[in-house]
Design a protein around this motif. Structure first.
Motif, PDB file in Angstrom:
ATOM      1  N   LYS A 394       0.870  -1.181   0.000  1.00 21.11           N
ATOM      2  CA  LYS A 394       0.000   0.000   0.000  1.00 21.11           C
ATOM      3  C   LYS A 394       0.906   1.230   0.000  1.00 21.11           C
ATOM      4  O   LYS A 394       1.696   1.422   0.925  1.00 21.11           O
ATOM      5  N   LYS A 395       0.802   2.044  -1.036  1.00 22.19           N
ATOM      6  CA  LYS A 395       1.696   3.191  -1.211  1.00 22.19           C
ATOM      7  C   LYS A 395       1.439   4.266  -0.168  1.00 22.19           C
ATOM      8  O   LYS A 395       0.300   4.587   0.158  1.00 22.19           O
ATOM      9  N   ASN A 396       2.520   4.827   0.354  1.00 25.11           N
ATOM     10  CA  ASN A 396       2.441   5.985   1.240  1.00 25.11           C
ATOM     11  C   ASN A 396       2.555   7.243   0.383  1.00 25.11           C
ATOM     12  O   ASN A 396       3.634   7.577  -0.111  1.00 25.11           O
ATOM     13  N   ALA A 397       1.432   7.916   0.188  1.00 18.62           N
ATOM     14  CA  ALA A 397       1.415   9.095  -0.698  1.00 18.62           C
ATOM     15  C   ALA A 397       2.239  10.248  -0.146  1.00 18.62           C
ATOM     16  O   ALA A 397       2.609  11.157  -0.891  1.00 18.62           O
ATOM     17  N   ASN A 398       2.553  10.222   1.151  1.00 24.56           N
ATOM     18  CA  ASN A 398       3.297  11.318   1.769  1.00 24.56           C
ATOM     19  C   ASN A 398       4.780  11.006   1.930  1.00 24.56           C
ATOM     20  O   ASN A 398       5.475  11.692   2.683  1.00 24.56           O
ATOM     21  N   TYR A 399       5.262   9.967   1.268  1.00 26.44           N
ATOM     22  CA  TYR A 399       6.683   9.650   1.358  1.00 26.44           C
ATOM     23  C   TYR A 399       7.488  10.811   0.800  1.00 26.44           C
ATOM     24  O   TYR A 399       7.231  11.293  -0.307  1.00 26.44           O
ATOM     25  N   ALA A 400       8.492  11.281   1.549  1.00 26.45           N
ATOM     26  CA  ALA A 400       9.125  12.561   1.241  1.00 26.45           C
ATOM     27  C   ALA A 400      10.575  12.451   0.785  1.00 26.45           C
ATOM     28  O   ALA A 400      11.193  13.460   0.471  1.00 26.45           O
TER      29      ALA A 400
END
Length: 676
Positions: A394-400
């Protein structure tokens, strides 16, 4: 209406009659007034009971269904280049305005180039043609109907699969109208040029060029590769009707760092009609270093091959697969070490990695010894449980940390790993979360750590080769998955600090490809901030013209479409307007339009498509014959169809009106007789 419903209606009528008689006739003198009132009251009661029973009536509706005529029109730049734009426009207008055709068919108009859309707006500006996608897109729309299809095109496809197979599975008669000159002219062209995107300083790089001749006589021409006014390679080539192709292998030297443009040219013949396809521009980026990656494993596994393929898809990177003892004794310096399913045998491996302070990527699986790993380092701890589990990503959309390509992670199969959770002991960022079945969690599946000038990543499952295979099924290419792995490797192999404004762009672009620049902006806590506005200022270094445009936010990424820029050299600056952060760069756009590489229309394959699909091939001059055959073809008849419609009595507004009318009539009649 069922027998039960009919019985209810009869019973309702009897009850309504009994109630009316009881109210106005029973134990009273029988008069005309009472009889009229009883009749009105019967209508009232019976109407109310009918509403309660609510019988349903089935009605049949007959209607005429005309067959559909699909008109798909080529909207690519090759139509304009072959000077057929007016012809195509006139054909579309004629089909739109043909009253007999529109009386017999429901005509649906589509335009296509790299994509297909339902409209008749023709611009002839797009730079690619994909006929395969036309038939694949139309097939599900018209699979249950009769839909003969007219395709107005020059037959030239620039990319995509062979459209013949998609056309034969379309299962509809196809009538191509071929536009453009079908005469075969003598022509020399560079059909293909292969060159690596990157080269290394002071190394030589190969260039492979395919030159093709169409014609009957013997000719001689000169091929050369130039950089500016300097000729780097030249060769005289002879062609004839049988010896009509040549593969040229040239080797050039990369002597300077940067992006360099070259031009391959075959000198045109005097009688050539199209000289656009005699030249091909290409470019390379010269680098001064290569990223060396080691994969250390004591077991064979398809994951290792998949990782090696993905990493080495970028020619800047080299992968060496080593066993633990070979890695320990190897003297080569690696920017990144991928440790695959470590066990107690990897003790010396981690000792060497720690001594060299090397960045690492640990991939765990069913054979990983977590007791060993937990005792070995203080960066993270994992539950030690004998049970295994399948984890979906599940992708973490807030990965920075870096920008991820747009992968369809939810379609990927699960990875197999040990049951339990990983607990980082140092600051970390989760790139992918675990999802077990339909239950999404906040526990990491893939995470990265950046501490003490060292970067590390941990993946908690084996089977990543299945992800690469699924990515190919999704996009017909390994490119997206390889780019994802490349981003991870690039991040882990680099030593530079995290940036709040990061850019994703190419050093040079082919003139026929989509030009897109992507950016991500993070706040001071390195969280993606979609409230910021970004703009880009682009300067043409040859003309000094400058243009400024906003970047559009799409899926946690700011994007700028640069497709309208002409071939040239450009510098740019992306600015975050609120925080005043900015970042600059440069890129080159090569002059190339693949739609202008064709001399004339291509008829052979379209003729096969028409014959196989029980249609026939036409030209603009024979369109009247096509229309006549469509008018008279018995396969395309208007069909009378029927549909059954079920109507409930409660929806019948006249019954409500009858009820109101009966009550009103009874009240007025009683009032008139002085009974109120």
């Amino acid at each position: 209406m069922t027998e039960t419903t009919l019985l209810y209606i009869i019973v309702s009528g009897i009850i309504a009659l009994l109630l009316a008689l009881f109210q106005y006739v029973y134990k009273t003198k029988r008069t005309l007034t009472n009889t009229i009132l009883a009749g009105l009251r019967f209508v009232t009661w019976f109407s109310m009971f009918l509403l309660l029973v609510n019988p349903q009536f089935v009605s049949e509706v007959y209607y005429q269904e005309k067959p559909t005529l699909v008109v798909a029109t080529d909207n690519s730049n090759s139509i304009q280049f072959l000077k057929q734009a007016d012809t195509v426009q006139n054909l579309v207008e004629m089909l739109k305005n043909d009253s007999e055709l529109n009386n017999k068919f429901t005509v649906d108009f589509y335009t296509f180039s790299s994509d297909i859309s339902q409209n008749d707006n023709l611009t002839f500006t797009t730079k690619q043609t994909n006929l395969d996608k036309v038939f694949k897109s139309l097939k599900p729309i018209y699979k249950n109907s009769t839909a003969p299809t007219i395709v107005i095109t020059d037959g030239n496809q620039t990319y995509g699969n062979d459209y013949f197979y998609a056309a034969t599975s379309y299962k509809q008669p196809i009538y191509p109208i071929i536009v453009g000159d079908t005469t075969k002219h003598a022509d020399l062209k560079i059909s293909q040029l292969n060159v690596n995107k990157y080269a290394y300083l002071n190394n030589k790089f190969p260039v492979e060029i395919f030159v093709v001749y169409t014609g009957a006589s013997s000719v001689t021409s000169e091929f050369k590769i130039t950089a500016g006014n300097k000729t780097l390679y030249s060769e005289r080539i002879n062609f004839n009707e049988t010896n009509n192709s040549k593969v040229i292998q040239a080797t050039l030297k990369a002597s300077q760092l940067g992006v360099f443009a070259y031009q391959a040219t075959i000198t045109p013949l005097e009688e050539e009609v199209n000289i656009q396809n005699n030249t091909k521009n290409f470019a390379i980026e010269v680098l001064d270093e290569q990223t060396n990656v080691a994969i250390v494993s004591n077991m064979p596994h398809p994951d290792i091959g998949a990782l090696k393929k993905s990493i080495e898809s970028n020619k800047q990177r080299k992968v060496t697969v080593l066993k633990p003892e070979a890695f320990v004794s190897d003297s080569e310096t690696f920017e990144l070490v991928i440790v695959y399913q470590p066990t107690a045998e990897f003790d010396a491996v981690y000792a060497k990695i720690n001594a060299n302070n090397q960045n690492r990527f640990t991939i765990a699986g069913l054979r990983t010894n977590w007791t060993f790993l937990n005792a070995l380092n203080t960066n993270y701890k994992h539950d030690v449980v004998a049970q295994t589990e399948a984890y979906l990503p599940k992708k973490n959309a807030n990965y920075a940390e870096f920008m991820m390509p747009d992968l369809n992670f939810e379609s990927f199969p699960p990875l197999e790993g040990a049951f339990g959770n990983l607990r980082p002991q140092v600051p970390s960022e989760t790139l992918l979360y675990k999802q077990i079945g339909s239950v999404a969690t906040e526990n990491p599946l893939l995470l990265t750590m950046d501490y003490n000038n060292r970067r590390e990543a941990v993946l908690l499952g084996e089977g990543i080769w299945k992800w690469r295979a699924q990515s190919y099924l999704n996009a017909n290419s390994f490119l997206n998955f390889d780019e994802f792995i490349g981003k991870v490797v690039q991040y882990l192999a680099a030593t530079k600090k995290r940036e709040r404004l990061s850019l994703n762009y190419q050093s040079f672009y082919d003139g026929s490809s989509n030009l897109e620049l992507q950016a991500q902006y993070f706040n001071k806590n390195y969280e993606f901030d979609n409230r910021e506005t970004l703009s880009i200022t682009i300067t043409d270094t040859n003309t000094a013209n400058t243009v400024t445009m906003p970047l559009v936010l799409q899926n946690n990424t700011f994007q700028a479409d640069l497709s309208a820029l002409a071939p040239s050299d450009y510098t740019f600056t992306v600015t975050a307007n609120t925080s005043n952060l900015s970042k600059s760069g440069s890129f080159k756009i090569l002059a190339f339009n693949i739609e202008q590489q064709f001399t004339n229309a291509t008829t052979e394959k379209l003729e096969r498509v028409a014959t196989t699909s029980t249609g026939n091939l036409h030209t603009p001059a024979t369109v009247s014959n096509l229309l006549t055959s469509l008018y008279n073809d018995n396969r395309y008849k208007t069909i009378e169809k029927t549909t059954k419609k079920t109507v409930s009595l409660i929806d019948w507004k006249y019954l409500l009106g009858l009820l109101v009318l009966a009550l009103a009539a009874e009240w007025f009649y009683r009032k008139y007789k002085g009974l109120i």
